[in-house]
Design a protein around this motif. Structure first.
Motif, mmCIF file in Angstrom:
data_model
loop_
_atom_site.group_PDB
_atom_site.id
_atom_site.type_symbol
_atom_site.label_atom_id
_atom_site.label_comp_id
_atom_site.label_asym_id
_atom_site.label_seq_id
_atom_site.Cartn_x
_atom_site.Cartn_y
_atom_site.Cartn_z
ATOM 1 N N THR A 111 13.049 1.469 32.895
ATOM 2 C CA THR A 111 13.937 2.317 32.093
ATOM 3 C C THR A 111 13.139 3.056 31.022
ATOM 4 O O THR A 111 13.361 4.251 30.769
ATOM 5 N N GLU A 115 12.798 7.122 30.732
ATOM 6 C CA GLU A 115 13.187 7.845 29.515
ATOM 7 C C GLU A 115 12.032 8.678 28.972
ATOM 8 O O GLU A 115 12.220 9.809 28.501
ATOM 9 N N ARG A 118 11.102 11.692 31.144
ATOM 10 C CA ARG A 118 12.106 12.724 30.884
ATOM 11 C C ARG A 118 11.789 13.465 29.575
ATOM 12 O O ARG A 118 11.848 14.701 29.504
ATOM 13 N N CYS A 194 18.240 3.135 36.676
ATOM 14 C CA CYS A 194 18.106 4.379 35.926
ATOM 15 C C CYS A 194 17.885 5.492 36.953
ATOM 16 O O CYS A 194 17.665 5.221 38.147
#
Length: 402
Positions: A111, A115, A118, A194
């Motif tokens: 995760t 994140e 991104r 995710c």
């Protein structure tokens, strides 16, 4: 060789946030698989999973801890707290110095990776949090458990895809059985639900869009889950001396490599692990009443596993019960063997066999008693827990009623 017993168990998964609620869900044949609640789910072809709902990190951890703990580490610490509290152990002095932590995970802090990729590649940010590396590393959960409970002995993380937890627990068992450690905290954790984690698995084309139906002729793939299962493995005399409650006894294990194909399972490799676990534990085939199957719900795994069990057990295979709880909580990848060990404990301690739910019609290539749809009361002396991973890495644990 020392005897090894389980004196504590903890979990958080799609069926429950602790062991009692998970056992209740397994007894009821409840399904924890449902629509995913994650960012960009509309961009995914697969929109279901065994997601942990009703969980807010802020209710369990402070801001500084959340900055350090990926979701998989959070799950580990929640399950470890339950297991260690149940065991009643305090790690102090010589016990702290010689006890250890061995955990399994496949993706680790996935995760956190998702994140931050991104943030950098989509949002154009040029800096990431300074704790990204210690947050995403595969040994983060193991390290935080050791720090939180003052456990200073042999501690490390095992990563062997879907067999990670079983490999970790096998190693922990070996440490206690050999006398190298009196107590080991072990199990596994995973949180791959995710966007990137699911998108990668979509590429394999092994995922179901509607349900996990292991061993059913109508099965059409696996479903991902998330969560953790943590246990306290303890040397029997040590547990006895302090009057600990014993949940079950771990009596053996075996590991094998297919050495064949990176994704396709091998009947021979699985059979070697199953028969090896019987030999290592000293169990007779007739002693085993229940097998918690790897049972992913894919066409290849289920028929291969069924054939391996039939080959090893021969005529006794007809008397075996073999269920896949992945039908309820999904496939936790590196954490799956740990959560599934709970079903073995429930079978041995409570005499309740968790069902394979979603079962619609028999498959002649999976012609075993898979405890379809409804839990069953049965006296079980010994149980096996199977884990067969991508890469052809297999690990089977053997337990018996205490």
């Amino acid at each position: 060789m020392k005897r090894v017993v389980i004196t504590g168990a903890g979990t958080i998964n799609a069926l429950g946030h602790d062991v009692p609620s998970t056992f209740e869900a397994m007894r009821e044949g409840r399904c924890g698989i449902g629509p995913l609640d994650i960012r960009d789910v509309d961009r995914l072809g697969i929109k279901i999973g065994g997601q942990v709902h009703g969980y807010e990190p802020e209710e369990r951890f402070n801001r500084q801890q959340i900055a350090l703990y990926d979701r998989y580490t959070q799950f580990t610490l929640i399950a470890a707290e339950e297991a260690i509290q149940q065991s009643g152990i305090r790690f102090e002095g010589e016990l702290a110095a010689t006890s250890g932590v061995i955990l399994g995970t496949s993706g680790g802090g996935l995760t956190t990776q998702d994140e931050n990729y991104r943030a950098v590649y989509e949002e154009g940010k040029n800096r990431v949090h300074p704790f990204v590396v210690p947050k995403l590393m595969n040994n983060a959960a193991c390290s935080h458990v050791s720090m939180q409970y003052n456990i200073k002995g042999p501690s490390f993380t095992v990563a062997s895809a879907c067999a990670s937890s079983n490999h970790a627990m096998a190693q922990a068992f070996s440490f206690v059985r050999s006398g190298m450690a009196p107590v080991m905290v072990t199990g596994g954790s995973e949180s791959m639900l995710c966007f990137g984690g699911i998108k990668a698995w979509e590429g394999l084309r092994v995922m179901s869009k509607d349900a996990c139906r292991p061993f059913s002729a109508t099965r059409n793939g696996m479903v991902q889950g998330e969560g953790a299962g943590i246990f306290v493995f303890e040397e029997f005399e040590h547990a006895k001396a302090r009057g600990a409650e014993i949940l079950a006894e771990v009596v053996g294990y075996a590991m094998s490599s297919d050495a064949a194909d990176i994704v396709m399972p091998s009947k021979q490799g699985a059979a070697r692990a199953i028969s090896g676990a019987l030999k290592n534990s000293g169990l007779n085939k007739s002693d085993v009443g229940y097998i918690n199957a790897h049972g992913t719900g894919t066409a290849a795994n289920d028929k291969t596993e069924s054939a391996a069990v039939a080959d090893v057990f021969g005529t006794h295979a007809d008397k075996l019960m073999m269920s896949s709880t992945k039908s309820m909580h999904g496939h936790l990848i590196g954490g799956t063997g740990a959560v599934e060990l709970l079903a073995c404990i429930m079978a041995l301690k409570d005499g309740i066999i968790a069902p394979t739910i979603g079962y619609e019609e028999p498959d002649p290539e999976c012609a075993l008693d898979v405890v379809p749809n409804v839990a069953r009361e049965a006296k079980v002396k010994a149980a096996l827990s199977n884990a067969f991973a991508f890469g052809g890495l297999n690990a089977v644990l053997a337990l018996q009623k205490f």
